[in-house]
Design a protein around this motif. Sequence first.
Motif, mmCIF file in Angstrom:
data_model
loop_
_atom_site.group_PDB
_atom_site.id
_atom_site.type_symbol
_atom_site.label_atom_id
_atom_site.label_comp_id
_atom_site.label_asym_id
_atom_site.label_seq_id
_atom_site.Cartn_x
_atom_site.Cartn_y
_atom_site.Cartn_z
ATOM 1 N N PRO A 67 1.115 -1.366 -0.249
ATOM 2 C CA PRO A 67 0.102 -0.379 0.270
ATOM 3 C C PRO A 67 1.087 1.713 -0.551
ATOM 4 C CG PRO A 67 -0.310 -1.019 2.048
ATOM 5 C CD PRO A 67 0.206 -2.030 0.928
ATOM 6 N N GLU A 68 1.696 1.272 0.579
ATOM 7 C CA GLU A 68 2.413 2.609 1.346
ATOM 8 C C GLU A 68 3.136 2.714 -0.903
ATOM 9 O OE1 GLU A 68 5.770 -0.419 2.726
ATOM 10 O OE2 GLU A 68 3.752 -0.919 2.217
ATOM 11 N N VAL A 69 3.564 1.299 -1.488
ATOM 12 C CA VAL A 69 4.214 1.771 -2.965
ATOM 13 C C VAL A 69 3.361 2.089 -3.988
ATOM 14 C CG1 VAL A 69 5.372 1.011 -5.064
ATOM 15 C CG2 VAL A 69 6.092 -0.143 -2.471
ATOM 16 N N ALA A 70 2.069 1.876 -3.856
ATOM 17 C CA ALA A 70 1.054 1.851 -4.163
ATOM 18 C C ALA A 70 0.151 3.293 -4.649
ATOM 19 C CB ALA A 70 -0.210 0.312 -4.614
ATOM 20 N N ALA A 71 -0.301 3.854 -3.015
ATOM 21 C CA ALA A 71 -0.301 4.814 -2.919
ATOM 22 C C ALA A 71 0.636 5.975 -4.310
ATOM 23 C CB ALA A 71 0.150 5.471 -0.982
ATOM 24 N N LYS A 72 1.956 5.756 -4.118
ATOM 25 C CA LYS A 72 2.257 7.084 -4.599
ATOM 26 C C LYS A 72 2.202 7.039 -6.377
ATOM 27 C CE LYS A 72 6.329 6.389 -1.414
ATOM 28 N NZ LYS A 72 8.041 6.027 -1.702
ATOM 29 N N ALA A 101 -4.119 -2.488 -0.485
ATOM 30 C CA ALA A 101 -3.709 -1.604 -1.126
ATOM 31 C C ALA A 101 -5.086 -1.431 -2.004
ATOM 32 C CB ALA A 101 -2.377 -2.251 -2.893
ATOM 33 N N ARG A 102 -5.777 -1.886 -2.502
ATOM 34 C CA ARG A 102 -7.459 -1.085 -2.468
ATOM 35 C C ARG A 102 -8.142 -0.068 -3.315
ATOM 36 N NH1 ARG A 102 -10.043 0.398 -5.881
ATOM 37 N NH2 ARG A 102 -12.135 0.092 -6.632
#
Length: 364
Positions: free
Chosen positions: A161-166, A211-212
């Motif tokens: 999630p911390e990567v997908a958020a970017k 991550a959704r």
Amino acid sequence: MKISHACLSAVCAAVISGSVVAEDKVLNIYNWSDYVSPDTVANFEKETGIKVNYDVYDSNEALEAKLMAGSSGYDLVFPSNSFFERQVKAGAYQAIDKSKLSNYKNIDQQLAGKVARHDEGNKHNVPYAWGTVGIGYNVDMVKARLGEDFQLDSLDMLLKPEVAAKLQDCGIAILDSPAEVMSIVNNYIGEDPNSESMSDLKASDKVLAEARPYYKYFHSSQYISDLANGDICVALGYNGDLLQAKDRAEEAGQGVNISFSIPKEGTLLWFDLMAIPADAPHPEAAMQYINYILRGDVAASLSNYVFYAVPNTAATPMLDAEISENKGIYPIQTVKDKLFIQVAHTPKFDRSLTRTWSNIKTGR
């Protein structure tokens, strides 16, 4: 390895009226969208005099619904291996007499051996194409957000999630295929890709649910044009589709730089197969088309156009260099070693999977 449309009038008329059409002159095909070279059907019609009615779909679920309802009117369909396995068990297909296929000798027997896991002796199928599920991405957009050193062959891009958020602002698309995606996530977290354990399902559900919020949408084909146009920056999808997006972007010349990676953590190896429904009205015409597809020149034309690998040894010398040398289409052995095959799920697990997937898509 694809939009479902209503059947063409010729197919519908035959089903509704029960009219009998001369078998050697009509062939009703139901195939994935964007999955044949432009001149293949026309050339077959010219060579054989058989009129082809050609419909398309973009998910195995759409095909299965038609087959299981019965009386589809189709003569030849192209299921993926795991769905095909349970359809065979349900009696959905007729046996294929390989002695009537003069070009069957061209099939890569090593790959056919893998398919036999789903259909003993490959009695009901002939392999059409094969590929993987991987990551397509806009190189410039992703590097601008994740930095030059981020490993672009990792599922971390989509599942952490911390990567997908970017990447949320430039757009992430996820393949709308619950069985395939969940098997990939299972493998990513170190579990059996084909597990039917409820605890494994919950663990993979948790990964996707976290991550959704950063995903733009789930779809099985929209990501091709969106990635090519720069409307999204990352997609989890079928390798050939993502490589088509790269090719379209290059042709457009608008500076959209697309690349594709097979995840280093491992991913799904799938096969799409040619199969004749048990109630096909024109099985002999279907056999002629299968034999035609198995010709080396026809199979090579297919691979060169759709950017998918074909299990046809006679096609190899006729493949374009950009296809045969592309490791995203014909991966090297060390990458192949991390690929897994999906097997058919039980109906009970499928119901749980469907509920879980629905909740993930809706963000519940």
